[in-house]
Design an enzyme around this catalytic site. Structure first.
Site, mmCIF file in Angstrom:
data_model
loop_
_atom_site.group_PDB
_atom_site.id
_atom_site.type_symbol
_atom_site.label_atom_id
_atom_site.label_comp_id
_atom_site.label_asym_id
_atom_site.label_seq_id
_atom_site.Cartn_x
_atom_site.Cartn_y
_atom_site.Cartn_z
ATOM 1 C CB CYS A 194 -2.302 7.154 5.772
ATOM 2 S SG CYS A 194 -1.487 7.382 4.179
ATOM 3 C CB CYS A 254 -0.923 -0.013 1.211
ATOM 4 S SG CYS A 254 -2.178 1.287 1.199
ATOM 5 C CB CYS A 255 3.883 2.190 1.970
ATOM 6 S SG CYS A 255 3.290 2.419 3.660
ATOM 7 C CB CYS A 284 6.326 4.133 4.160
ATOM 8 S SG CYS A 284 7.145 5.668 3.741
ATOM 9 C CB CYS A 321 -1.330 3.985 8.811
ATOM 10 S SG CYS A 321 -1.927 2.855 7.532
#
Length: 234
Positions: free
Chosen positions: A201, A118-119, A229, A204
């Site tokens: 985010c 995702c990162c 990340c 997170c």
């Protein structure tokens, strides 16, 4: 830039004020240097410093699509105060859609691999686009932020992106950052006043508890040694 050059630059700027560091590299690289801002406290300090030494400060940020509302509002306030329109880079819609359809909207809670994927899609790939044409970037890392950052230097070679990386605040303390913010009247994210020293985010990031590490609220379900990340090589 060679290892020898980097070593000499670190000797020269190890104890220098961050403004001196930024001015040197802004003069050296001109329009080939940019500040990558997450709108955190450190990056707000660097925005003020960068715009104070040049009228053509190139500043960009990454909009992952999952940021806090307060962060979006700060982008607007910062752009207006420093008369510099922050350039915003977004992830590729097709890649986000494919990931979410395959693994779910909150896949990052399921595994470190999913979180890193995702990162990568939301941050790493847009960052590479932001780096196109650049030779150096300014970053808000500080050595005392976390166990993954204790060895950072003022000047580094970013092997991930083949670009010079400048960390003007590498040796600053958190207190020095906030003293500078108050002294210069720098706008900052109001979440900092609600227990969020490090803001990423929304899903997170959580507020930290008294006595916790400043980055304990980032990817808070993971162990401390995995909490990067990919923007910054360990």
């Amino acid at each position: 830039m060679t290892k020898e050059e980097i070593s000499e630059l670190n000797k020269r700027f190890n104890d220098a004020h961050p403004v001196e560091v930024i001015k040197h590299f802004a003069d050296r690289y001109g329009d080939k240097i940019a500040l990558a801002s997450s709108l955190g406290a450190e990056d707000q300090v660097l925005t003020q410093m960068f715009t104070s030494v040049t009228d053509h400060a190139h500043i960009f940020t990454l909009d992952t699509g999952r940021l806090f509302p307060e962060t979006y509002e700060l982008i607007d306030r910062t752009s207006k105060k420093y008369k510099t329109n922050l350039k915003v880079y977004f992830p590729k819609a097709e890649a986000v859609q494919h990931m979410v359809r395959a693994k779910g909207i909150n896949l990052f809670y399921d595994s470190i691999e999913n979180r890193k994927e995702c990162c990568h899609i939301r941050k790493i790939e847009p960052l590479k686009r932001a780096f196109e044409g650049l030779e150096a970037w300014i970053c808000g890392l500080r050595a005392d932020q976390s166990v993954t950052r204790t060895n950072i230097q003022v000047v580094e070679w970013d092997e991930n992106n083949n670009i010079v990386k400048i960390n003007p605040l590498a040796h600053w303390s958190e207190k020095e950052v906030w003293d500078y913010i108050k002294d210069k009247g720098i706008p900052y994210n109001p979440l900092h006043d609600k227990g969020y020293p490090s803001i990423g985010c929304q899903p997170c990031t959580r507020a930290i508890l008294p006595g916790e590490d400043v980055r304990a609220g980032r990817w808070y379900w993971e162990n401390p040694d995995t909490k990067e990340c990919g923007l910054h090589k360990k």
